[in-house]
Structure formats: structure tokens, C-alpha cells
Design a protein around this motif. Sequence first.
Motif, PDB file in Angstrom:
ATOM      1  N   LEU A  26       0.831  -1.207   0.000  1.00 13.18           N
ATOM      2  CA  LEU A  26       0.000   0.000   0.000  1.00 13.18           C
ATOM      3  C   LEU A  26       0.864   1.254   0.000  1.00 13.18           C
ATOM      4  CD1 LEU A  26      -2.702  -1.159   2.550  1.00 13.18           C
ATOM      5  CD2 LEU A  26      -3.076  -0.716   0.102  1.00 13.18           C
ATOM      6  N   ALA A  27       1.926   1.244   0.788  1.00 13.63           N
ATOM      7  CA  ALA A  27       2.830   2.402   0.834  1.00 13.63           C
ATOM      8  C   ALA A  27       3.449   2.645  -0.536  1.00 13.63           C
ATOM      9  CB  ALA A  27       3.904   2.192   1.888  1.00 13.63           C
ATOM     10  N   GLN A  28       3.834   1.585  -1.215  1.00 15.20           N
ATOM     11  CA  GLN A  28       4.470   1.768  -2.528  1.00 15.20           C
ATOM     12  C   GLN A  28       3.470   2.175  -3.601  1.00 15.20           C
ATOM     13  OE1 GLN A  28       7.414  -1.692  -2.716  1.00 15.20           O
ATOM     14  NE2 GLN A  28       8.561   0.175  -3.218  1.00 15.20           N
ATOM     15  N   GLU A  29       2.194   1.856  -3.413  1.00 18.28           N
ATOM     16  CA  GLU A  29       1.170   2.351  -4.339  1.00 18.28           C
ATOM     17  C   GLU A  29       1.063   3.869  -4.228  1.00 18.28           C
ATOM     18  OE1 GLU A  29      -2.479   0.272  -3.544  1.00 18.28           O
ATOM     19  OE2 GLU A  29      -1.650  -1.648  -4.210  1.00 18.28           O
ATOM     20  N   ILE A  30       1.177   4.389  -3.012  1.00 20.26           N
ATOM     21  CA  ILE A  30       1.075   5.827  -2.787  1.00 20.26           C
ATOM     22  C   ILE A  30       2.370   6.536  -3.151  1.00 20.26           C
ATOM     23  CG2 ILE A  30       0.755   7.589  -0.984  1.00 20.26           C
ATOM     24  CD1 ILE A  30      -1.093   5.445   0.383  1.00 20.26           C
ATOM     25  N   VAL A  31       3.499   5.903  -2.858  1.00 18.78           N
ATOM     26  CA  VAL A  31       4.819   6.493  -3.110  1.00 18.78           C
ATOM     27  C   VAL A  31       5.621   5.504  -3.972  1.00 18.78           C
ATOM     28  CG1 VAL A  31       6.829   7.591  -2.046  1.00 18.78           C
ATOM     29  CG2 VAL A  31       4.661   7.513  -0.804  1.00 18.78           C
ATOM     30  N   PRO A  32       5.355   5.484  -5.274  1.00 16.77           N
ATOM     31  CA  PRO A  32       6.000   4.495  -6.139  1.00 16.77           C
ATOM     32  C   PRO A  32       7.529   4.568  -6.146  1.00 16.77           C
ATOM     33  CG  PRO A  32       4.213   5.598  -7.302  1.00 16.77           C
ATOM     34  CD  PRO A  32       4.407   6.316  -5.998  1.00 16.77           C
ATOM     35  N   ASP A  33       8.080   5.737  -5.851  1.00 20.10           N
ATOM     36  CA  ASP A  33       9.545   5.867  -5.856  1.00 20.10           C
ATOM     37  C   ASP A  33      10.175   5.552  -4.506  1.00 20.10           C
ATOM     38  OD1 ASP A  33       8.661   8.151  -4.531  1.00 20.10           O
ATOM     39  OD2 ASP A  33      10.188   9.438  -5.416  1.00 20.10           O
ATOM     40  N   ALA A  34       9.368   5.069  -3.552  1.00 20.46           N
ATOM     41  CA  ALA A  34       9.910   4.706  -2.237  1.00 20.46           C
ATOM     42  C   ALA A  34      10.956   3.609  -2.409  1.00 20.46           C
ATOM     43  CB  ALA A  34       8.795   4.233  -1.317  1.00 20.46           C
ATOM     44  N   LEU A 104      -6.620   2.875   6.562  1.00 18.84           N
ATOM     45  CA  LEU A 104      -5.828   3.420   7.664  1.00 18.84           C
ATOM     46  C   LEU A 104      -4.361   3.538   7.242  1.00 18.84           C
ATOM     47  CD1 LEU A 104      -5.953   4.092  10.840  1.00 18.84           C
ATOM     48  CD2 LEU A 104      -4.874   1.857  11.031  1.00 18.84           C
ATOM     49  N   ILE A 105      -3.837   2.510   6.616  1.00 16.77           N
ATOM     50  CA  ILE A 105      -2.439   2.542   6.160  1.00 16.77           C
ATOM     51  C   ILE A 105      -2.270   3.594   5.072  1.00 16.77           C
ATOM     52  CG2 ILE A 105      -0.579   1.211   5.082  1.00 16.77           C
ATOM     53  CD1 ILE A 105      -1.287   0.467   8.050  1.00 16.77           C
ATOM     54  N   ARG A 106      -3.208   3.675   4.149  1.00 19.59           N
ATOM     55  CA  ARG A 106      -3.123   4.701   3.093  1.00 19.59           C
ATOM     56  C   ARG A 106      -3.079   6.101   3.700  1.00 19.59           C
ATOM     57  NH1 ARG A 106      -7.110   1.272   0.367  1.00 19.59           N
ATOM     58  NH2 ARG A 106      -6.055   0.253  -1.376  1.00 19.59           N
ATOM     59  N   ASP A 107      -3.958   6.355   4.668  1.00 20.91           N
ATOM     60  CA  ASP A 107      -3.996   7.679   5.299  1.00 20.91           C
ATOM     61  C   ASP A 107      -2.716   7.962   6.078  1.00 20.91           C
ATOM     62  OD1 ASP A 107      -6.493   8.006   4.190  1.00 20.91           O
ATOM     63  OD2 ASP A 107      -7.577   7.717   6.079  1.00 20.91           O
ATOM     64  N   LEU A 108      -2.205   6.963   6.768  1.00 22.62           N
ATOM     65  CA  LEU A 108      -0.970   7.117   7.529  1.00 22.62           C
ATOM     66  C   LEU A 108       0.199   7.449   6.602  1.00 22.62           C
ATOM     67  CD1 LEU A 108       0.107   6.784  10.462  1.00 22.62           C
ATOM     68  CD2 LEU A 108       0.629   4.428   9.851  1.00 22.62           C
ATOM     69  N   VAL A 109       0.320   6.712   5.515  1.00 23.97           N
ATOM     70  CA  VAL A 109       1.408   6.944   4.563  1.00 23.97           C
ATOM     71  C   VAL A 109       1.238   8.299   3.868  1.00 23.97           C
ATOM     72  CG1 VAL A 109       2.466   6.124   2.410  1.00 23.97           C
ATOM     73  CG2 VAL A 109       1.896   4.499   4.228  1.00 23.97           C
ATOM     74  N   SER A 110       0.023   8.645   3.507  1.00 24.74           N
ATOM     75  CA  SER A 110      -0.222   9.942   2.851  1.00 24.74           C
ATOM     76  C   SER A 110       0.147  11.093   3.769  1.00 24.74           C
ATOM     77  CB  SER A 110      -1.686  10.058   2.430  1.00 24.74           C
ATOM     78  OG  SER A 110      -1.984   9.112   1.436  1.00 24.74           O
ATOM     79  N   PHE A 111      -0.186  10.969   5.041  1.00 22.78           N
ATOM     80  CA  PHE A 111       0.164  12.011   6.007  1.00 22.78           C
ATOM     81  C   PHE A 111       1.681  12.132   6.113  1.00 22.78           C
ATOM     82  CE2 PHE A 111       1.007  14.047   9.992  1.00 22.78           C
ATOM     83  CZ  PHE A 111      -0.052  14.914  10.190  1.00 22.78           C
ATOM     84  N   ARG A 112       2.358  10.995   6.238  1.00 22.49           N
ATOM     85  CA  ARG A 112       3.816  11.004   6.367  1.00 22.49           C
ATOM     86  C   ARG A 112       4.473  11.547   5.105  1.00 22.49           C
ATOM     87  NH1 ARG A 112       8.145  12.328   8.643  1.00 22.49           N
ATOM     88  NH2 ARG A 112       9.869  10.857   8.565  1.00 22.49           N
ATOM     89  N   LEU A 113       3.957  11.201   3.950  1.00 21.30           N
ATOM     90  CA  LEU A 113       4.485  11.718   2.696  1.00 21.30           C
ATOM     91  C   LEU A 113       4.374  13.234   2.647  1.00 21.30           C
ATOM     92  CD1 LEU A 113       5.554  11.335  -0.212  1.00 21.30           C
ATOM     93  CD2 LEU A 113       3.150  11.044  -0.915  1.00 21.30           C
ATOM     94  N   ALA A 114       3.236  13.760   3.058  1.00 18.88           N
ATOM     95  CA  ALA A 114       3.061  15.215   3.090  1.00 18.88           C
ATOM     96  C   ALA A 114       4.056  15.869   4.035  1.00 18.88           C
ATOM     97  CB  ALA A 114       1.619  15.555   3.491  1.00 18.88           C
ATOM     98  N   GLU A 115       4.331  15.223   5.166  1.00 16.46           N
ATOM     99  CA  GLU A 115       5.341  15.751   6.095  1.00 16.46           C
ATOM    100  C   GLU A 115       6.709  15.797   5.432  1.00 16.46           C
ATOM    101  OE1 GLU A 115       4.515  14.824  10.726  1.00 16.46           O
ATOM    102  OE2 GLU A 115       5.220  13.132   9.524  1.00 16.46           O
ATOM    103  N   ILE A 116       7.089  14.712   4.822  1.00 11.88           N
ATOM    104  CA  ILE A 116       8.406  14.628   4.193  1.00 11.88           C
ATOM    105  C   ILE A 116       8.533  15.649   3.066  1.00 11.88           C
ATOM    106  CG2 ILE A 116       9.932  13.173   2.788  1.00 11.88           C
ATOM    107  CD1 ILE A 116       8.893  10.759   4.453  1.00 11.88           C
ATOM    108  N   ASP A 117       7.484  15.785   2.289  1.00 10.74           N
ATOM    109  CA  ASP A 117       7.517  16.729   1.163  1.00 10.74           C
ATOM    110  C   ASP A 117       7.279  18.172   1.571  1.00 10.74           C
ATOM    111  OD1 ASP A 117       8.075  14.651  -0.567  1.00 10.74           O
ATOM    112  OD2 ASP A 117       6.029  14.485  -1.352  1.00 10.74           O
ATOM    113  N   GLY A 118       7.005  18.393   2.867  1.00 10.84           N
ATOM    114  CA  GLY A 118       6.825  19.754   3.359  1.00 10.84           C
ATOM    115  C   GLY A 118       5.501  20.381   2.982  1.00 10.84           C
ATOM    116  N   ARG A 119       4.496  19.559   2.783  1.00  8.75           N
ATOM    117  CA  ARG A 119       3.172  20.088   2.416  1.00  8.75           C
ATOM    118  C   ARG A 119       2.339  20.376   3.629  1.00  8.75           C
ATOM    119  NH1 ARG A 119       1.056  15.589  -1.118  1.00  8.75           N
ATOM    120  NH2 ARG A 119       3.047  14.613  -1.282  1.00  8.75           N
TER     121      ARG A 119
END
Length: 119
Positions: A26-34, A104-119
Motif C-alpha cells: 500500500l505504501a508503494q502504491e502511494i509512493v512508487p519511488d519509495a 488506515l495505512i493509506r492515510d498514515l502513509v499519505s500524512f507522512r508523505l506530506a510531512e516529508i515533502d513539506g506540504r
Amino acid sequence: MGVVDDYLAEVQDPGDRQALARVYQLAQEIVPDAEQGTGYRMPALTHDGKVLISAIRAARHIGIYPFSAAAIAAVAPRVEVIEGAESSAGAIRFAPGASIPDELIRDLVSFRLAEIDGR
């Protein structure tokens, strides 16, 4: 193969292995370049050099680690209503065999991705 793949190959219980693999999928679906790497000596996916998420089988639970207390706080109310699940500032823990909701995992990863990307 990478650190995550190697770790999953070592997880003996098929149900646990499948649950952990689903978190990473699921994390890699949201962040394919992970990329596969480590965080605090745990197998993890990273994005832009920062740890995105880790999922491991511990002695008594399956642990999900987004390396962000804010990410956990964002989903904590939903975790607390799942039978066999609990959260703390650093982790979300599921009892072995408990259902880990994809959303839940999608939302968790999306939140973390936004943090990392500074959004």
C-alpha cells in the motif's frame, strides 16, 4: 531484493508475512519511488532520504512505525476502535491476526508523505 524483501522472506507465519507485505504494498502504491532501507534498524521504505514507514512482527504484535507522532495522532481515533489494535506516540500495534485496514495505512502513509515533502 532489498531490506524489506529480505525481512519478509524471514517472517515465518504466513498470515503475518501477508499482513506486513500488504502494508509495504500500500505504501508503494502511494509512493512508487519509495526505496527499501532501514529506520532505527528496522526494515523500512524511505522517500527522499527520510523514513516513510516500517512494519515488523514483534514478539507480541505487528508494529507499524511511520516515524512521526503527528502521523499517528492523525489516525489514532480510528485505531482505538479496532479490536486488537492500539497506538502510542511512536507506533501502531495490531495483535497477530487482527485486521489492518487498508484505508488506515493509506492515510498514515499519505500524512507522512506530506510531512516529508513539506506540504
